[in-house]
Scaffold this motif. Structure first.
Motif, PDB file in Angstrom:
ATOM      1  N   LEU A 309      -2.038  17.126  27.933  1.00  0.00           N
ATOM      2  CA  LEU A 309      -3.084  17.647  27.075  1.00  0.00           C
ATOM      3  C   LEU A 309      -3.509  19.063  27.440  1.00  0.00           C
ATOM      4  CD1 LEU A 309      -4.379  16.434  24.648  1.00  0.00           C
ATOM      5  CD2 LEU A 309      -6.233  15.571  26.073  1.00  0.00           C
ATOM      6  N   PHE A 310      -3.305  19.440  28.698  1.00  0.00           N
ATOM      7  CA  PHE A 310      -3.826  20.739  29.115  1.00  0.00           C
ATOM      8  C   PHE A 310      -2.785  21.709  29.662  1.00  0.00           C
ATOM      9  CE2 PHE A 310      -7.443  17.838  29.342  1.00  0.00           C
ATOM     10  CZ  PHE A 310      -8.328  18.514  28.528  1.00  0.00           C
ATOM     11  N   PHE A 311      -1.705  21.178  30.223  1.00  0.00           N
ATOM     12  CA  PHE A 311      -0.793  22.087  30.927  1.00  0.00           C
ATOM     13  C   PHE A 311       0.627  22.117  30.380  1.00  0.00           C
ATOM     14  CE2 PHE A 311      -4.024  20.571  33.954  1.00  0.00           C
ATOM     15  CZ  PHE A 311      -4.693  21.766  34.137  1.00  0.00           C
ATOM     16  N   SER A 312       0.948  21.236  29.447  1.00  0.00           N
ATOM     17  CA  SER A 312       2.323  21.221  28.942  1.00  0.00           C
ATOM     18  C   SER A 312       2.479  22.317  27.891  1.00  0.00           C
ATOM     19  CB  SER A 312       2.619  19.859  28.324  1.00  0.00           C
ATOM     20  OG  SER A 312       1.982  19.748  27.076  1.00  0.00           O
ATOM     21  N   PRO A 313       3.736  22.647  27.537  1.00  0.00           N
ATOM     22  CA  PRO A 313       3.937  23.656  26.484  1.00  0.00           C
ATOM     23  C   PRO A 313       3.334  23.193  25.156  1.00  0.00           C
ATOM     24  CG  PRO A 313       6.022  23.085  27.598  1.00  0.00           C
ATOM     25  CD  PRO A 313       4.980  22.178  28.146  1.00  0.00           C
ATOM     26  N   ALA A 314       3.260  21.852  24.973  1.00  0.00           N
ATOM     27  CA  ALA A 314       2.750  21.338  23.701  1.00  0.00           C
ATOM     28  C   ALA A 314       1.233  21.205  23.711  1.00  0.00           C
ATOM     29  CB  ALA A 314       3.378  19.981  23.398  1.00  0.00           C
ATOM     30  N   ALA A 315       0.593  21.650  24.813  1.00  0.00           N
ATOM     31  CA  ALA A 315      -0.835  21.362  24.994  1.00  0.00           C
ATOM     32  C   ALA A 315      -1.695  21.866  23.843  1.00  0.00           C
ATOM     33  CB  ALA A 315      -1.314  21.954  26.311  1.00  0.00           C
ATOM     34  N   TYR A 482       7.570  10.010  16.350  1.00  0.00           N
ATOM     35  CA  TYR A 482       8.238  11.162  16.936  1.00  0.00           C
ATOM     36  C   TYR A 482       8.410  11.082  18.430  1.00  0.00           C
ATOM     37  CZ  TYR A 482       9.353  13.626  12.859  1.00  0.00           C
ATOM     38  OH  TYR A 482       9.954  13.967  11.697  1.00  0.00           O
ATOM     39  N   MET A 483       8.276   9.874  18.960  1.00  0.00           N
ATOM     40  CA  MET A 483       8.448   9.689  20.398  1.00  0.00           C
ATOM     41  C   MET A 483       7.546  10.631  21.172  1.00  0.00           C
ATOM     42  SD  MET A 483      12.557   9.423  20.730  1.00  0.00           S
ATOM     43  CE  MET A 483      12.487   9.134  22.472  1.00  0.00           C
ATOM     44  N   ASP A 484       6.417  10.956  20.586  1.00  0.00           N
ATOM     45  CA  ASP A 484       5.474  11.833  21.264  1.00  0.00           C
ATOM     46  C   ASP A 484       4.636  10.950  22.195  1.00  0.00           C
ATOM     47  OD1 ASP A 484       3.743  13.780  22.056  1.00  0.00           O
ATOM     48  OD2 ASP A 484       3.226  14.456  20.028  1.00  0.00           O
ATOM     49  N   TYR A 485       5.269  10.511  23.284  1.00  0.00           N
ATOM     50  CA  TYR A 485       4.623   9.535  24.159  1.00  0.00           C
ATOM     51  C   TYR A 485       3.305  10.062  24.716  1.00  0.00           C
ATOM     52  CZ  TYR A 485       9.180   7.296  23.980  1.00  0.00           C
ATOM     53  OH  TYR A 485      10.321   6.710  23.541  1.00  0.00           O
ATOM     54  N   GLY A 486       3.289  11.349  25.020  1.00  0.00           N
ATOM     55  CA  GLY A 486       2.061  11.946  25.527  1.00  0.00           C
ATOM     56  C   GLY A 486       0.911  11.703  24.570  1.00  0.00           C
ATOM     57  N   MET A 487       1.172  11.906  23.278  1.00  0.00           N
ATOM     58  CA  MET A 487       0.113  11.735  22.297  1.00  0.00           C
ATOM     59  C   MET A 487      -0.248  10.263  22.125  1.00  0.00           C
ATOM     60  SD  MET A 487      -2.041  13.252  20.493  1.00  0.00           S
ATOM     61  CE  MET A 487      -1.775  14.907  19.875  1.00  0.00           C
ATOM     62  N   ILE A 488       0.752   9.381  22.169  1.00  0.00           N
ATOM     63  CA  ILE A 488       0.469   7.944  22.049  1.00  0.00           C
ATOM     64  C   ILE A 488      -0.533   7.517  23.122  1.00  0.00           C
ATOM     65  CG2 ILE A 488       1.439   5.617  22.251  1.00  0.00           C
ATOM     66  CD1 ILE A 488       4.024   6.682  21.087  1.00  0.00           C
ATOM     67  N   TRP A 489      -0.252   7.920  24.367  1.00  0.00           N
ATOM     68  CA  TRP A 489      -1.138   7.546  25.466  1.00  0.00           C
ATOM     69  C   TRP A 489      -2.472   8.255  25.361  1.00  0.00           C
ATOM     70  CZ3 TRP A 489      -0.267   3.769  29.090  1.00  0.00           C
ATOM     71  CH2 TRP A 489       1.038   3.239  29.133  1.00  0.00           C
TER      72      TRP A 489
END
Lengths: 523, 326
Positions: A309-315, A482-489
């Motif tokens: 949520l804060f440090f990834s490129p997709a943040a 979209y297998m956006d696991y980060g967003m799912i969690w």
């Protein structure tokens, strides 16, 4: 004979209701025929009779197992929390978090991390645990302190008080918890079946049937699910009815409740317990992932979510999408919560005034609890469109039932002596309600509010997922695709945190109000 | 744990052997076969006919595979099952797979494709027909949230502003379309038109593929690890599956009825529906180069289309060398 009379009126109401339904359904009056007639549903059930046994058996297995495990944990935990009060504070965050887990968000996570029957059992058990645990704690702590004092005077231990007084007085409450847990278990299992890709189970059958545009089939599945849940509900309602008479206080306890005041006396331990309460859910989350040994790409630990949520490129994109979704979801959740509670409260009050109405209404209410919403979506969309009114209806339908059960229970537990006092002074039924029953059921109204908060959020998310295409519900579904696991969690974690925060807000208000009224909270 | 697993595998194989007792040598082969797990992308329907046939006829056993087959569902993200090692091979939508490779560094390789042309398309009623993208302007279109960006790409490719189309979620049930609550929906064109005809209406449809969104579907995906360690098995799987599909398409009406009491039992769908599906998918699956093949032009077209929606794949995400070994 008296028994016959008691059942005649509600039976008549149910028959009348079914008749209206049949006529309306047969004439395709509702939503251009999206609501089938009763006979059409029954004919459908008969035609599909060879399909059902295996599906029903699978659902029974999963929901039954989940029901037993979830409730056992609930009762044991409830007893534990009452015996060692500080533990309730330590586990508070975890309890609320378990309760607030939105099933639609964790179903995919469970299917990812567990296999076979397990996701279904877990989801069913999760639907039971909190309700039963809370009911156990409420029941145990609302016992008549006079009886406990008696045992203490005679040198009895806490455990003896638990066994002889508290547990006995808690039984009706526990049974009413089990009553709510039963439909939850069935729905949980069906939800996991729906998504989990197994071949059998009513949820799997529902998924295959959805594409057919045959409402008879969908309603048939809903009816079967309702029968299962209804039977379980009936069994516990009957038991509760039996026990309530034997354990309710006949006279009024005049002693003032103990102040829940050891917080002020020992600030350090209180802070410690509070910190533990906040940390424990994250610890369990972390441990769950560590224990399952699922690759890090799929399973995000709390740290993983923060990173995403804060440090990834997709943040940045993630934050923007999340905030936009929240902005759509939150306002309507508040409104839906208010509507659902009001409805439940009015219902519970009127069930006191018109007991016959309650018995006629209960079967209908139960259908709304066990009819999988995804099966009702076409009907709802056709009737209500895809706007706010649909979201509100779905939210009310998922919130009012548990709130209603708690409220009705609270109202029925008002000591007879108090009510009779008012009556003896010539109060009308309405006045009695206003002076006695409503204030006396305040703890239950607050308990119901707390219980309803996460469900309101869930209701809104379901509507968003199935019909409106907005907010957190839609975001979750899209990320799943979209297998956006980060967003799912993230969405799962955030919806839990939100629910916990709302819950905590209710608790603050509750403490103030009840303390002023000289009552203890129904924890 | 390992002991237990291998014991279960053994029992499974033994049971399979017992079931195949009509062919006494089949059981020997099943015992010696190496276990191989496949995760499908949806519930059992005609979409997976080729694999059912291959399993029933022992084509996988012929390749030395003891194949287990798991059906899918909305919560089953096919790629996840190969990451967790629950399956060796899975069927995916290429947009998801390629997005996962390029953005999350997922170790996937696409080794074939079941559909040369993606069967998803815009389905509408003949009484209110939508025959081309332009017809969507001012209309309400139901789209599964997962596919929204595909639809938006198709609109963009055809010069339509996405703000001119009212996109709402599609929740598996075509009733709102039949009742006119929505004007069109995005779905498998091989499937929904049948349902609509059953309800007394007539459907019309077009493929996104035919309007510029040229992607494969049900791409065959494995992890790089599996590709390294189980190459022989993968080639065997491709060969057996191709046999299954070819046999199935000799006459697409033959097999679905035979599975009424096995693969299709209790799915809630009708056999007529599966026959319709099987017939409709034939031209989308078959290829002059053989089923599963991925021609260079088609890979290129697939990558270009995905590039339109910001999914940047590359040729090395596809591995066509296994197909050559069939």
């Amino acid at each position: 004979m008296a028994g016959n009379k008691q059942w005649a009126a509600p039976l008549r109401n149910v028959v009348a209701l079914l008749l209206v339904w049949e006529v309306v359904g047969r004439l395709d009056l509702i939503a251009d025929g999206a609501l089938p007639g009763v006979s059409e549903i029954l004919i459908g059930l008969w035609n599909d009779r060879s399909d059902y046994p295996l599906h029903v058996w699978e659902t029974l297995k999963a929901s039954g197992l989940g029901f037993v495990i979830g409730n056992l944990l609930g009762v044991v935990a409830g007893i534990f929390f009452v015996l060692i009060p500080v533990s309730l504070r330590v586990f508070r965050g975890l309890n609320i978090a378990i309760f607030a887990l939105p099933p639609i968000a964790i179903a995919p996570i469970l299917s990812l991390t567990l296999s076979g029957l397990t996701p279904r059992v877990v989801l069913a058990a999760l639907g039971c645990y909190f309700v039963t645990m809370t009911a156990t704690v409420i029941g145990l702590s609302q016992s008549d302190s006079r009886a406990a004092d008696l045992i203490r005077v005679y040198g009895g231990s806490n455990w003896l008080i638990m066994r002889m007084v508290q547990f006995r007085s808690a039984l009706p409450s526990i049974l009413s918890g089990l009553r709510v847990a039963a439909p939850n278990a069935v729905l949980g299992a069906i939800l996991a079946e729906f998504g989990g890709g197994g071949r059998w189970g009513l949820g799997a059958y529902l998924l295959g049937s959805l594409g057919r545009a045959e409402p008879e089939r969908l309603w048939g599945i809903g009816v079967v699910a309702t029968l299962i849940a209804g039977l379980a509900y009936g069994v516990f309602a009957l038991m509760s009815h039996r026990f309530v008479g034997a354990s309710r206080a006949v006279t009024m306890n005049m002693s003032v409740p103990e102040k829940a005041g050891d917080e002020q006396s020992r600030p350090l331990s209180s802070i410690l317990a509070g910190a533990m309460a906040v940390l424990l859910p994250f610890l369990f989350w972390w441990a769950f992932i560590r224990l399952l040994d699922v690759p890090a790409m799929i399973s995000k630990t709390p740290i993983g979510v923060v990173e995403y949520l804060f440090f990834s490129p997709a943040a940045q994109s993630a934050q923007e999408r999340l905030i936009a979704a929240l902005w759509e979801t939150l306002p309507i959740t508040g409104i839906g919560l208010l509507c659902g509670l009001t409805f439940a409260f009015l219902l519970a009050i009127s069930s006191r005034l018109f007991p016959g109405f309650l018995r006629a209404f209960m079967p209908v209410a139960l259908v709304t609890q066990t009819m999988p919403l995804v099966a009702l979506t076409p009907l709802l969309v056709l009737l209500l469109g895809r706007g706010t009114s649909l979201t509100l209806w779905v939210t009310i339908s998922v919130t009012f039932f548990p709130a209603f059960v708690i409220l009705a229970q609270g109202i029925s537990m008002v000591p007879r002596a108090t009510r009779e006092l008012a009556m003896a002074y010539g109060a009308s039924a309405g006045q009695e309600l206003r002076i006695i029953t409503i204030p006396a059921s305040m703890p239950y109204l607050f308990a119901a509010t707390r219980l309803t908060v996460p469900r309101a959020l869930l209701g809104v998310m379901i509507a968003e997922w199935l019909a409106t295409g907005k907010g957190l519900g839609n975001l979750l579904n899209q990320s799943r695709g979209y297998m956006d696991y980060g967003m799912i969690w993230t969405v799962a974690a955030l919806s839990v945190i939100l629910a916990v925060v709302f819950y905590q807000l209710v608790v603050v208000v509750e403490r103030r109000v009840l303390q002023r009224m000289g009552m203890s909270t129904a924890e | 744990m390992d002991m237990k697993l291998s014991r279960r595998r053994f029992l499974g194989a033994a049971a399979a052997g017992a079931a195949a007792s009509a062919m006494p040598f089949g059981s020997f082969r099943a015992m010696a076969a190496s276990p191989f797990a496949m995760q499908a992308s949806w519930i059992n329907d005609a979409e997976f006919a080729g694999y059912f046939l291959g399993l029933d006829k022992g084509y996988y056993a012929d390749e030395g595979l003891d194949m287990s087959y798991a059906s899918g569902g909305p919560d089953v993200i096919p790629e996840s099952t190969i990451i967790t090692g629950r399956a060796d091979l899975t069927l995916t939508t290429p947009d998801t797979t390629i997005k996962a490779i390029s953005e999350q560094g997922a170790p996937f390789k696409i080794i074939g494709t079941q559909y040369q042309k993606n069967p998803i398309g815009i389905v509408s009623l003949k009484s209110n027909p939508i025959n081309k993208p332009e017809d969507l302007v001012g209309k309400t279109l139901a789209v599964p949230p997962v596919n929204v960006i595909s639809v938006e790409a198709m609109l963009k490719l055809n010069g339509i502003d996405k703000a001119d189309v009212n996109i709402v979620p599609y929740a598996y049930d075509p009733t709102p379309l039949i009742k006119g609550e929505i004007d069109a929906s995005l779905d498998f064109t091989t499937n929904v038109p049948f349902t609509i005809s059953q309800q007394g209406a007539e459907a019309t449809s077009f493929l996104l593929y035919d309007f510029g969104f040229t992607i494969f579907n049900d791409t065959v995906v494995v992890t790089e690890e599996t590709l390294k360690t189980k190459r022989k098995e993968l080639v065997g799987w491709l060969r057996a599956s191709r046999r299954g599909w070819e046999e199935n398409f000799v006459d697409p009406t033959v097999w679905p009825p035979k599975w009424a009491d096995s693969w299709f039992k209790g799915t809630g769908r009708t056999i007529e529906n599966e026959i319709y599906f099987n017939k409709a998918q034939q031209p989308l699956v078959e290829s002059p180069n053989g089923i599963f093949s991925m021609a260079e032009d088609d890979i290129e077209a697939c990558l270009t289309a995905l590039g339109q929606i910001g999914i940047n794949g590359s040729r090395d995400m596809f591995d066509t060398t296994l197909l050559e070994e069939i």
